[in-house]
Design a protein around this motif. Structure first.
Motif, PDB file in Angstrom:
ATOM      1  N   SER A  60       0.817  -1.334  -0.093  1.00  0.00           N
ATOM      2  CA  SER A  60       0.025  -0.124   0.044  1.00  0.00           C
ATOM      3  C   SER A  60       0.982   1.417   0.078  1.00  0.00           C
ATOM      4  O   SER A  60       0.449   2.157  -0.640  1.00  0.00           O
ATOM      5  CB  SER A  60      -1.007   0.053   1.165  1.00  0.00           C
ATOM      6  OG  SER A  60      -0.096  -0.108   2.371  1.00  0.00           O
ATOM      7  N   GLU A  61       1.982   1.063   0.774  1.00  0.00           N
ATOM      8  CA  GLU A  61       2.968   2.461   0.675  1.00  0.00           C
ATOM      9  C   GLU A  61       3.675   2.358  -0.635  1.00  0.00           C
ATOM     10  O   GLU A  61       3.962   3.614  -1.146  1.00  0.00           O
ATOM     11  CB  GLU A  61       3.840   2.230   1.942  1.00  0.00           C
ATOM     12  CG  GLU A  61       3.379   2.290   3.382  1.00  0.00           C
ATOM     13  CD  GLU A  61       4.043   2.051   4.432  1.00  0.00           C
ATOM     14  OE1 GLU A  61       5.477   2.041   4.201  1.00  0.00           O
ATOM     15  OE2 GLU A  61       3.751   2.171   5.685  1.00  0.00           O
ATOM     16  N   ARG A  62       3.952   1.331  -1.177  1.00  0.00           N
ATOM     17  CA  ARG A  62       4.820   1.407  -2.598  1.00  0.00           C
ATOM     18  C   ARG A  62       3.847   1.935  -3.425  1.00  0.00           C
ATOM     19  O   ARG A  62       4.179   2.905  -4.451  1.00  0.00           O
ATOM     20  CB  ARG A  62       5.182   0.120  -3.054  1.00  0.00           C
ATOM     21  CG  ARG A  62       6.367  -0.529  -2.837  1.00  0.00           C
ATOM     22  CD  ARG A  62       6.910  -1.551  -3.519  1.00  0.00           C
ATOM     23  NE  ARG A  62       6.027  -2.425  -3.531  1.00  0.00           N
ATOM     24  CZ  ARG A  62       5.991  -3.573  -2.399  1.00  0.00           C
ATOM     25  NH1 ARG A  62       6.784  -3.507  -1.594  1.00  0.00           N
ATOM     26  NH2 ARG A  62       5.192  -4.682  -2.563  1.00  0.00           N
ATOM     27  N   LYS A  63       2.295   1.748  -3.523  1.00  0.00           N
ATOM     28  CA  LYS A  63       1.339   2.263  -4.411  1.00  0.00           C
ATOM     29  C   LYS A  63       1.313   3.706  -4.291  1.00  0.00           C
ATOM     30  O   LYS A  63       1.367   4.437  -5.100  1.00  0.00           O
ATOM     31  CB  LYS A  63       0.205   1.546  -4.335  1.00  0.00           C
ATOM     32  CG  LYS A  63      -0.974   2.267  -5.046  1.00  0.00           C
ATOM     33  CD  LYS A  63      -1.060   1.460  -6.387  1.00  0.00           C
ATOM     34  CE  LYS A  63      -2.219   2.026  -7.264  1.00  0.00           C
ATOM     35  NZ  LYS A  63      -2.223   3.192  -7.465  1.00  0.00           N
ATOM     36  N   GLY A  64       1.333   4.040  -3.024  1.00  0.00           N
ATOM     37  CA  GLY A  64       1.487   5.669  -2.812  1.00  0.00           C
ATOM     38  C   GLY A  64       2.627   6.316  -3.583  1.00  0.00           C
ATOM     39  O   GLY A  64       2.730   7.379  -3.868  1.00  0.00           O
ATOM     40  N   LEU A  65       3.873   5.856  -3.369  1.00  0.00           N
ATOM     41  CA  LEU A  65       5.140   6.061  -3.741  1.00  0.00           C
ATOM     42  C   LEU A  65       4.919   6.234  -5.368  1.00  0.00           C
ATOM     43  O   LEU A  65       5.546   7.382  -5.952  1.00  0.00           O
ATOM     44  CB  LEU A  65       6.245   5.321  -3.449  1.00  0.00           C
ATOM     45  CG  LEU A  65       7.648   5.628  -3.912  1.00  0.00           C
ATOM     46  CD1 LEU A  65       7.976   7.017  -3.596  1.00  0.00           C
ATOM     47  CD2 LEU A  65       8.760   4.723  -3.794  1.00  0.00           C
ATOM     48  N   TRP A  66       4.209   5.183  -5.952  1.00  0.00           N
ATOM     49  CA  TRP A  66       4.274   5.160  -7.446  1.00  0.00           C
ATOM     50  C   TRP A  66       3.338   6.465  -7.712  1.00  0.00           C
ATOM     51  O   TRP A  66       3.861   7.074  -9.037  1.00  0.00           O
ATOM     52  CB  TRP A  66       3.719   3.916  -7.963  1.00  0.00           C
ATOM     53  CG  TRP A  66       4.468   2.617  -7.766  1.00  0.00           C
ATOM     54  CD1 TRP A  66       3.749   1.284  -7.650  1.00  0.00           C
ATOM     55  CD2 TRP A  66       5.681   2.132  -7.230  1.00  0.00           C
ATOM     56  NE1 TRP A  66       4.771   0.542  -7.494  1.00  0.00           N
ATOM     57  CE2 TRP A  66       5.857   0.958  -6.933  1.00  0.00           C
ATOM     58  CE3 TRP A  66       6.813   3.081  -7.169  1.00  0.00           C
ATOM     59  CZ2 TRP A  66       6.920   0.482  -6.676  1.00  0.00           C
ATOM     60  CZ3 TRP A  66       8.056   2.506  -6.855  1.00  0.00           C
ATOM     61  CH2 TRP A  66       8.014   1.105  -6.508  1.00  0.00           C
ATOM     62  N   ASP A  67       2.387   6.583  -7.136  1.00  0.00           N
ATOM     63  CA  ASP A  67       1.364   7.700  -7.539  1.00  0.00           C
ATOM     64  C   ASP A  67       2.184   8.942  -7.481  1.00  0.00           C
ATOM     65  O   ASP A  67       2.206   9.962  -8.120  1.00  0.00           O
ATOM     66  CB  ASP A  67       0.364   7.682  -6.642  1.00  0.00           C
ATOM     67  CG  ASP A  67      -0.845   6.612  -6.896  1.00  0.00           C
ATOM     68  OD1 ASP A  67      -0.543   5.832  -7.999  1.00  0.00           O
ATOM     69  OD2 ASP A  67      -1.493   6.236  -6.110  1.00  0.00           O
ATOM     70  N   PHE A  68       2.948   9.324  -6.280  1.00  0.00           N
ATOM     71  CA  PHE A  68       3.636  10.519  -6.218  1.00  0.00           C
ATOM     72  C   PHE A  68       4.727  10.703  -7.207  1.00  0.00           C
ATOM     73  O   PHE A  68       4.879  11.864  -7.753  1.00  0.00           O
ATOM     74  CB  PHE A  68       4.284  10.435  -4.640  1.00  0.00           C
ATOM     75  CG  PHE A  68       5.342  11.719  -4.323  1.00  0.00           C
ATOM     76  CD1 PHE A  68       4.945  12.765  -4.090  1.00  0.00           C
ATOM     77  CD2 PHE A  68       6.817  11.318  -4.594  1.00  0.00           C
ATOM     78  CE1 PHE A  68       5.788  13.664  -3.789  1.00  0.00           C
ATOM     79  CE2 PHE A  68       7.764  12.424  -4.464  1.00  0.00           C
ATOM     80  CZ  PHE A  68       7.214  13.505  -3.878  1.00  0.00           C
ATOM     81  N   ILE A  69       5.579   9.666  -7.439  1.00  0.00           N
ATOM     82  CA  ILE A  69       6.613   9.648  -8.514  1.00  0.00           C
ATOM     83  C   ILE A  69       6.231   9.993  -9.824  1.00  0.00           C
ATOM     84  O   ILE A  69       6.608  11.145 -10.662  1.00  0.00           O
ATOM     85  CB  ILE A  69       7.570   8.347  -8.616  1.00  0.00           C
ATOM     86  CG1 ILE A  69       8.317   8.061  -7.284  1.00  0.00           C
ATOM     87  CG2 ILE A  69       8.183   8.521  -9.945  1.00  0.00           C
ATOM     88  CD1 ILE A  69       8.962   6.977  -7.193  1.00  0.00           C
ATOM     89  N   GLU A  70       4.877   9.421 -10.081  1.00  0.00           N
ATOM     90  CA  GLU A  70       4.052   9.718 -11.301  1.00  0.00           C
ATOM     91  C   GLU A  70       3.670  10.945 -11.560  1.00  0.00           C
ATOM     92  O   GLU A  70       3.902  11.692 -12.555  1.00  0.00           O
ATOM     93  CB  GLU A  70       2.946   8.572 -11.540  1.00  0.00           C
ATOM     94  CG  GLU A  70       2.440   8.808 -13.039  1.00  0.00           C
ATOM     95  CD  GLU A  70       1.278   7.944 -13.267  1.00  0.00           C
ATOM     96  OE1 GLU A  70       0.329   8.139 -13.914  1.00  0.00           O
ATOM     97  OE2 GLU A  70       0.868   7.254 -12.370  1.00  0.00           O
ATOM     98  N   ASN A  71       3.344  11.498 -10.666  1.00  0.00           N
ATOM     99  CA  ASN A  71       2.754  13.054 -10.323  1.00  0.00           C
ATOM    100  C   ASN A  71       3.897  13.967 -10.761  1.00  0.00           C
ATOM    101  O   ASN A  71       4.019  14.910 -11.467  1.00  0.00           O
ATOM    102  CB  ASN A  71       2.054  13.491  -9.260  1.00  0.00           C
ATOM    103  CG  ASN A  71       0.740  12.584  -9.169  1.00  0.00           C
ATOM    104  OD1 ASN A  71       0.140  12.496 -10.433  1.00  0.00           O
ATOM    105  ND2 ASN A  71       0.162  12.468  -8.011  1.00  0.00           N
ATOM    106  N   ILE A  72       5.221  13.653  -9.856  1.00  0.00           N
ATOM    107  CA  ILE A  72       6.421  14.644  -9.986  1.00  0.00           C
ATOM    108  C   ILE A  72       6.838  14.416 -11.620  1.00  0.00           C
ATOM    109  O   ILE A  72       7.387  15.685 -11.681  1.00  0.00           O
ATOM    110  CB  ILE A  72       7.265  14.726  -8.827  1.00  0.00           C
ATOM    111  CG1 ILE A  72       7.903  13.197  -8.676  1.00  0.00           C
ATOM    112  CG2 ILE A  72       6.466  15.039  -7.564  1.00  0.00           C
ATOM    113  CD1 ILE A  72       9.175  13.364  -7.773  1.00  0.00           C
ATOM    114  N   THR A  73       7.029  13.415 -11.984  1.00  0.00           N
ATOM    115  CA  THR A  73       7.971  13.248 -13.283  1.00  0.00           C
ATOM    116  C   THR A  73       7.143  14.036 -14.259  1.00  0.00           C
ATOM    117  O   THR A  73       7.755  14.487 -15.119  1.00  0.00           O
ATOM    118  CB  THR A  73       8.108  11.810 -13.706  1.00  0.00           C
ATOM    119  OG1 THR A  73       6.752  11.219 -13.689  1.00  0.00           O
ATOM    120  CG2 THR A  73       8.763  11.031 -12.513  1.00  0.00           C
ATOM    121  N   HIS A  74       5.867  14.313 -14.307  1.00  0.00           N
ATOM    122  CA  HIS A  74       5.216  15.114 -15.337  1.00  0.00           C
ATOM    123  C   HIS A  74       5.760  16.512 -15.402  1.00  0.00           C
ATOM    124  O   HIS A  74       5.626  17.320 -16.267  1.00  0.00           O
ATOM    125  CB  HIS A  74       3.690  14.892 -15.274  1.00  0.00           C
ATOM    126  CG  HIS A  74       3.255  13.599 -15.311  1.00  0.00           C
ATOM    127  ND1 HIS A  74       3.354  13.045 -16.585  1.00  0.00           N
ATOM    128  CD2 HIS A  74       2.447  12.741 -14.634  1.00  0.00           C
ATOM    129  CE1 HIS A  74       2.934  11.787 -16.626  1.00  0.00           C
ATOM    130  NE2 HIS A  74       2.175  11.582 -15.398  1.00  0.00           N
TER     131      HIS A  74
END
Length: 135
Positions: A15-29
């Motif tokens: 669940s915490e990894r999924k949150g990290l994926w979402d965070f990284i996806e948002n900042i890389t844009h």
């Protein structure tokens, strides 16, 4: 040329990894320059990247979805198959460590590859990134 390197140490809990994926996806844009993610992602892409232990298919699906949505490339790994071991009585191995590269990064360095080095003081092997040199 300016590039962005992000070091990743993903949590053990899905669940915490999924949150990290979402965070990284948002900042890389928001990156206007080529970028690279590298480190311990604490999950595999598919069962072929693990041996001797269980492969969490939900985690692998989420990681694949993250890679697809982020439009990153998992460049080839040479030298070793697995980057981590648990050193327990019943040993298991997995490829948890890698570099993920933006397409813009690959435009500048089209011959990039990863190389795993055996032997480490850690339960993780060293993974390097560089241009493939042809003989």
């Amino acid at each position: 040329m300016e590039v962005v390197f992000c070091n990743v140490y993903a949590p053990n809990m899905e669940s915490e990894r999924k949150g990290l994926w979402d965070f990284i996806e948002n900042i890389t844009h928001s990156f206007s320059m080529p970028w690279c993610l590298g480190g311990d992602f604490n999950t595999v892409l598919d069962p072929s990247e693990s041996k001797g232990g269980e492969c969490n298919m939900g985690s692998a699906r989420n990681f694949n979805l993250f890679i697809s949505r982020s439009k990153v490339v998992d460049i080839p790994l040479h030298g070793i198959t697995y980057t981590w071991t648990d050193f327990r009585e019943r040993v298991s191995w997995a490829r948890l460590d890698r570099f993920l590269i933006s397409p813009a990064f690959l435009m500048w360095y089209p011959r990039l590859s990863q190389k795993g080095l055996l032997g480490s003081l850690s339960d993780h092997n060293v993974v390097t990134i560089g241009e493939t040199v042809e003989d």
